[in-house]
Write a protein that holds these residues in place. Sequence first.
Motif, PDB file in Angstrom:
ATOM      1  N   MET A   1     -26.399 -11.762  71.480  1.00 20.90           N
ATOM      2  CA  MET A   1     -27.256 -11.928  70.307  1.00 20.90           C
ATOM      3  C   MET A   1     -28.126 -13.160  70.495  1.00 20.90           C
ATOM      4  SD  MET A   1     -26.144 -12.250  66.307  1.00 20.90           S
ATOM      5  CE  MET A   1     -27.329 -11.835  65.021  1.00 20.90           C
ATOM      6  N   ARG A   2     -29.417 -12.997  70.347  1.00 22.17           N
ATOM      7  CA  ARG A   2     -30.364 -14.101  70.500  1.00 22.17           C
ATOM      8  C   ARG A   2     -30.676 -14.652  69.109  1.00 22.17           C
ATOM      9  NH1 ARG A   2     -33.053 -14.226  75.453  1.00 22.17           N
ATOM     10  NH2 ARG A   2     -34.912 -15.165  74.503  1.00 22.17           N
ATOM     11  N   ILE A   3     -30.393 -15.936  68.915  1.00 21.09           N
ATOM     12  CA  ILE A   3     -30.576 -16.574  67.610  1.00 21.09           C
ATOM     13  C   ILE A   3     -31.515 -17.762  67.771  1.00 21.09           C
ATOM     14  CG2 ILE A   3     -29.440 -17.599  65.613  1.00 21.09           C
ATOM     15  CD1 ILE A   3     -26.801 -16.384  66.689  1.00 21.09           C
ATOM     16  N   LEU A   4     -32.593 -17.761  67.010  1.00 21.55           N
ATOM     17  CA  LEU A   4     -33.553 -18.857  67.024  1.00 21.55           C
ATOM     18  C   LEU A   4     -33.330 -19.712  65.787  1.00 21.55           C
ATOM     19  CD1 LEU A   4     -36.109 -20.306  68.099  1.00 21.55           C
ATOM     20  CD2 LEU A   4     -37.474 -18.627  66.803  1.00 21.55           C
ATOM     21  N   VAL A   5     -33.078 -21.012  65.996  1.00 21.61           N
ATOM     22  CA  VAL A   5     -32.882 -21.943  64.883  1.00 21.61           C
ATOM     23  C   VAL A   5     -34.091 -22.859  64.813  1.00 21.61           C
ATOM     24  CG1 VAL A   5     -31.433 -23.738  63.884  1.00 21.61           C
ATOM     25  CG2 VAL A   5     -30.380 -21.865  65.179  1.00 21.61           C
ATOM     26  N   LEU A   6     -34.806 -22.804  63.704  1.00 23.09           N
ATOM     27  CA  LEU A   6     -35.948 -23.681  63.490  1.00 23.09           C
ATOM     28  C   LEU A   6     -35.479 -24.934  62.760  1.00 23.09           C
ATOM     29  CD1 LEU A   6     -38.533 -20.981  62.341  1.00 23.09           C
ATOM     30  CD2 LEU A   6     -38.032 -21.794  64.654  1.00 23.09           C
ATOM     31  N   GLY A   7     -35.956 -26.096  63.210  1.00 28.02           N
ATOM     32  CA  GLY A   7     -35.474 -27.348  62.643  1.00 28.02           C
ATOM     33  C   GLY A   7     -34.088 -27.695  63.130  1.00 28.02           C
ATOM     34  N   GLY A   8     -33.746 -27.275  64.339  1.00 24.01           N
ATOM     35  CA  GLY A   8     -32.403 -27.470  64.867  1.00 24.01           C
ATOM     36  C   GLY A   8     -32.066 -28.892  65.250  1.00 24.01           C
ATOM     37  N   ASN A   9     -33.044 -29.798  65.189  1.00 25.29           N
ATOM     38  CA  ASN A   9     -32.768 -31.198  65.501  1.00 25.29           C
ATOM     39  C   ASN A   9     -32.526 -32.030  64.247  1.00 25.29           C
ATOM     40  OD1 ASN A   9     -33.052 -30.992  68.342  1.00 25.29           O
ATOM     41  ND2 ASN A   9     -35.274 -30.940  68.120  1.00 25.29           N
ATOM     42  N   GLY A  10     -32.582 -31.396  63.078  1.00 24.48           N
ATOM     43  CA  GLY A  10     -32.368 -32.119  61.837  1.00 24.48           C
ATOM     44  C   GLY A  10     -30.906 -32.169  61.431  1.00 24.48           C
ATOM     45  N   PHE A  11     -30.650 -32.724  60.258  1.00 24.87           N
ATOM     46  CA  PHE A  11     -29.281 -32.898  59.764  1.00 24.87           C
ATOM     47  C   PHE A  11     -28.581 -31.554  59.603  1.00 24.87           C
ATOM     48  CE2 PHE A  11     -26.785 -33.711  55.634  1.00 24.87           C
ATOM     49  CZ  PHE A  11     -25.619 -34.001  56.312  1.00 24.87           C
ATOM     50  N   LEU A  12     -29.136 -30.679  58.790  1.00 26.96           N
ATOM     51  CA  LEU A  12     -28.533 -29.357  58.625  1.00 26.96           C
ATOM     52  C   LEU A  12     -28.654 -28.537  59.901  1.00 26.96           C
ATOM     53  CD1 LEU A  12     -29.758 -28.370  55.041  1.00 26.96           C
ATOM     54  CD2 LEU A  12     -27.506 -29.192  55.707  1.00 26.96           C
ATOM     55  N   GLY A  13     -29.832 -28.550  60.488  1.00 30.80           N
ATOM     56  CA  GLY A  13     -30.080 -27.725  61.669  1.00 30.80           C
ATOM     57  C   GLY A  13     -29.185 -28.065  62.838  1.00 30.80           C
ATOM     58  N   GLY A  14     -28.891 -29.350  63.033  1.00 30.74           N
ATOM     59  CA  GLY A  14     -28.022 -29.743  64.127  1.00 30.74           C
ATOM     60  C   GLY A  14     -26.622 -29.170  63.984  1.00 30.74           C
ATOM     61  N   HIS A  15     -26.117 -29.174  62.764  1.00 27.05           N
ATOM     62  CA  HIS A  15     -24.793 -28.601  62.533  1.00 27.05           C
ATOM     63  C   HIS A  15     -24.816 -27.080  62.655  1.00 27.05           C
ATOM     64  CE1 HIS A  15     -22.459 -32.169  61.349  1.00 27.05           C
ATOM     65  NE2 HIS A  15     -23.596 -32.634  60.872  1.00 27.05           N
ATOM     66  N   VAL A  16     -25.908 -26.465  62.220  1.00 26.51           N
ATOM     67  CA  VAL A  16     -26.033 -25.007  62.341  1.00 26.51           C
ATOM     68  C   VAL A  16     -26.048 -24.601  63.814  1.00 26.51           C
ATOM     69  CG1 VAL A  16     -27.588 -23.056  61.965  1.00 26.51           C
ATOM     70  CG2 VAL A  16     -27.138 -24.670  60.101  1.00 26.51           C
TER      71      VAL A  16
END
Length: 308
Positions: A1-16
């Motif tokens: 499964m290919r999952i793209l996380v936008l804002g992945g370097n932020g507080f919420l995004g990093g944990h996601v």
Amino acid sequence: MRILVLGGNGFLGGHVVERLRARPGALVLVGGRSPGADVAVDLASDRPESLAESLASAAPDAVVNCAGATGGDAVTLAEANARGPAVLCAALREAAPTARLVHLGSAAEYGPGVPGTRVMESAATRPVTPYGATKLAGTVAVATSGLDAVVLRVGNPVGPGAPSTGLPGRTAALLRAAGADPEAVLLLGDLSAFRDFVDVRDVARAAYLAVAAPGPLPRVLNIGAGQAVSVRDLVRGLARAAGFRGRMEEDTGGSARSAEVSWQCSDITAADEALGWRPSHTLDDALAALWAATAEGSSPRPEGERVP
């Protein structure tokens, strides 16, 4: 499964991102403006056509949008929180129309709550700040996009990496600076409001579950602890975790914002029914993890949902 996380370097995004990378068989790509991003994306300025090209190259099965602004003027907030999700939806319809979109909204979209009650997803939305209003505009764009999409309307996230732009992260930084000095004084604002604080790791788990949950999902799901805690109690709990020996002085004069939004608490029944999700961490867990990360000198994430 290919999952793209936008804002992945932020507080919420990093944990996601961290949580999703534990999913068996998942390839997690991070989209953003930083040089190390896997996919170059800027939702605040990209045109739908160019964003569609980037999305097509990533070929995601799911997209988790953690990007957004938590501070700045109304124009900055509108570009990131309202225009960004709208452009993302337009690009997804073109490039990946079958992908599941999980968008992180905010409880600030509801506006003032009624003391002693929990707000359901069907409640009227009456945001009182540009932040809340622009987050609501983003939610509307996602909910009416026609995509396989769900908005996770997040309460007040707390935990390791909390940014100093929010009360928990700012208080942790003050406590670290105070150290063990028994004469230290923490000067704080009005702490009389009540908020629904949720561990950021539980938010990440909600996104993890929403990515692959059988559809269709409700358009909006509340993600919180399901209980309101006074901001004063949060600060005291963090002070206990830090072993603070000084004293705290509070400006009890109040502020227009505190008077307008003195209570926020979410009903999380729908998230349990749709995702099998309930918070697994207590507020004490979240505060202990926040303080441990602060005491170790871990740098806070540059972005995150602020305490409304």
